[in-house]
Design an enzyme around this catalytic site. Structure first.
Site: not given
Ligand code: NAI
Ligand code: MG
Length: 501
Positions: A199, A274, A308, A405
């Site tokens: 996904k 991660e 990240c 973050e």
């Molecule tokens: P997020 O963690 O919500 O999204 C990442 C992925 O998880 C996307 O594919 C999203 O559709 C999915 N997702 C969201 N809610 C979910 C759920 N309840 N169950 C299963 N999958 C779910 O991150 P978002 O909202 O895009 O960004 C928020 C913050 O997260 C950023 O500001 C940053 O701090 C962090 N982040 C960290 C990343 C990393 O590489 N470690 C990458 C993206 C965001």
């Protein structure tokens, strides 16, 4: 291997891809969502809709998981030789390399990053990941084990282990490196013989879908890779909770990582995560200070700070604090911010309106807490999601901008006096993803590398990634390691076989 494509041909291919609503890949077929719904993905440089994409939810995830289950349990995939599996993964790398311009362009349009970066980093690193993992397909070996079994005196045994694929894997990826994160997830899973439901992030689904076309072209059997775009709360949550999924691999926020762990309890599927970071980047006065200034700037400003592992806490030894901070601020002011498609752009827009709000909110919080901006500090322009590269000083350890973050181009600079006092301060974070050290004293560098609680430590460099180098987090930055041979443990399980002779 790379073929040349004229700018006109490229424009035509990209326009064709964006023109009609993109479908999802389930069981080897491109299909609409069962609900018939689509969702928009935006061009963050303009805020305009770039394309419509089929909106997967629980029903589509269920169909995709069942297809992956069939492909794992009975399909031709599980009967392929290791060599043939490796060849398919290698072939996918070759196809991707041939289409580098299309992937780079689409990545820039959907994510916002400079085209030069997508072309030099995102796509070639993805190619390299598939090649590196292709080689592992034929090297997943068990061991023979001399066992003694004290309660069966005189008996002899032949005991050995098998490394078997973990099964059906759900993979949920973020938007900061859309294609590369797909490669980090798919390459080891396929090399190990798993089947996958991927996904992509709702902000950036396009390159994963284009990769799906190459997966078809490479000749992977139906159902081995299914790609279901959709929102996290619907499609993502359904995948994490699905009882026919054997393992879930997630990259994203620590907050959602915790939701994934809860969702996985139903069938106790394996989980790897991660997650976020707030990585310390430490500059000593005995470093090559100019190199450290360049390194500190790129540690936070690369990919607009949407990494990240971004070096977001810059610890500088007091005698060189002003020089380093002024140097990083001067670099920040010189960064050319603009559309990723413009030649000469160093930094594009943030990925989404939401991310822009989040980063601007942190800038406000920082100022209210008493920090001051030596460079940047605000939103840029009226159109698109641009923010100024920002260097904050007068920060204190307990400020939210130092603890949380931000995931944007915002660095908090903090002086330190005593290297001994530095270690607990650098480790004072719920995260433990990465760290940087700048010094010419090799003993000090390695002592500190050992004392820092982080999954990756860079010495006199930052953001160096390689398919062979494991990456992942201590503490709340995650579970498990991606890349290198470590990742094979996430996609295989050990079976012990014992024969009485
Ligand atoms: P997020 O963690 O919500 O999204 C990442 C992925 O998880 C996307 O594919 C999203 O559709 C999915 N997702 C969201 N809610 C979910 C759920 N309840 N169950 C299963 N999958 C779910 O991150 P978002 O909202 O895009 O960004 C928020 C913050 O997260 C950023 O500001 C940053 O701090 C962090 N982040 C960290 C990343 C990393 O590489 N470690 C990458 C993206 C965001
Ligand atoms: Mg987009």
């Amino acid at each position: 291997m790379a073929t040349t494509i004229s700018p006109a041909q490229l424009d035509a291919r990209v326009a064709e891809f964006l023109d009609k609503p993109r479908k999802m890949l389930i069981d080897g077929k491109w299909v609409d969502a069962i609900s018939g719904k689509t969702f928009p993905t935006y061009n963050p440089a303009t805020g305009e809709v770039l394309a419509q994409v089929a909106e997967g939810d629980a029903a589509d995830i269920d169909a995709a998981v069942k297809a992956a289950r069939r492909a794992f349990d009975s399909g031709p995939w599980s009967r392929l030789t290791a060599s043939d599996r490796g060849k398919l993964v290698w072939k996918l790398a070759d196809l991707l390399e041939r289409h580098i311009e299309e992937f780079a362009t689409l990545e820039t349009l959907d994510n916002g990053k400079p085209l030069t970066v997508a072309r030099a980093a995102d796509v070639p690193l993805a190619v390299d990941m598939f090649r590196y993992m292709a080689g592992w397909a034929t090297k997943l070996e068990g061991t023979t084990i001399p066992i003694s079994v004290p309660y069966t005196p005189g008996a002899n045994y032949h005991a050995y282990t098998l490394r078997e694929p973990v099964g059906v894997v759900g993979q949920i990826i973020p938007w900061n490196f859309p294609l590369l994160m797909a490669a980090w997830k798919l390459a080891p899973a396929l090399a190990c013989g798993c089947t996958v439901v991927l996904k992509p992030a709702e902000q950036t689904p396009l390159t994963a879908l284009l990769l799906g076309e190459l997966i078809q072209e490479a000749g992977f059997p139906d159902g081995v890779v299914n790609i279901v775009p959709g929102y996290g709360e619907t499609a993502g949550a359904a995948l994490a909770a699905h009882d026919l999924v054997d393992k879930i691999a997630f990259t994203g926020s620590t907050e959602v990582g915790k939701l994934i762990v809860h969702a996985a309890t139903g069938n106790l599927k394996k989980v790897s995560l991660e997650l976020g970071g707030k990585s310390p980047n430490v500059v000593f006065q005995d470093s090559d200070v100019e190199a450290a200034i360049g390194g500190a700037a790129s540690a936070i400003f690369f990919n607009h700070g949407q990494c990240c592992c971004a070096g977001s806490r810059l610890y500088v030894e007091r005698p060189v604090f002003d020089r380093v901070v002024e140097g990083v601020a001067a670099k920040a002011k010189k960064i050319k911010v603009g559309s990723g498609m413009e030649p000469g752009t160093h930094m594009g827009p943030l990925v989404s309106e939401e991310q822009l709000q989040r980063v601007c909110n942190y800038l406000e919080i920082g100022m209210k807490e008493g920090a001051t901006a030596m460079a940047g500090g605000k939103k840029l322009g009226e159109k698109g999601y641009f923010v100024e590269p920002t260097v904050l000083v007068n920060t204190k350890e307990d400020m939210r901008v130092v603890q949380e973050e931000i995931f944007g181009p915002v660095v908090a600079a903090i002086p330190f006096d005593d290297p001994e006092e530095l270690v607990p301060r650098a480790n004072n974070s719920m995260y433990g993803l990465a760290a940087g050290i700048w010094t010419k004293d090799i003993s000090k560098a390695h002592r500190l590398a050992s004392a820092l609680r982080a999954g990756t430590v860079w010495i006199n460099c930052y953001n160096i990634f390689d398919a062979a180098l494991p990456f992942g987090g201590y503490k709340q930055s995650g579970w498990g390691r991606e890349m290198g041979k470590d990742v094979l443990n996430l996609y295989t399980q050990t079976k012990a076989v014992c024969t009485r002779l």
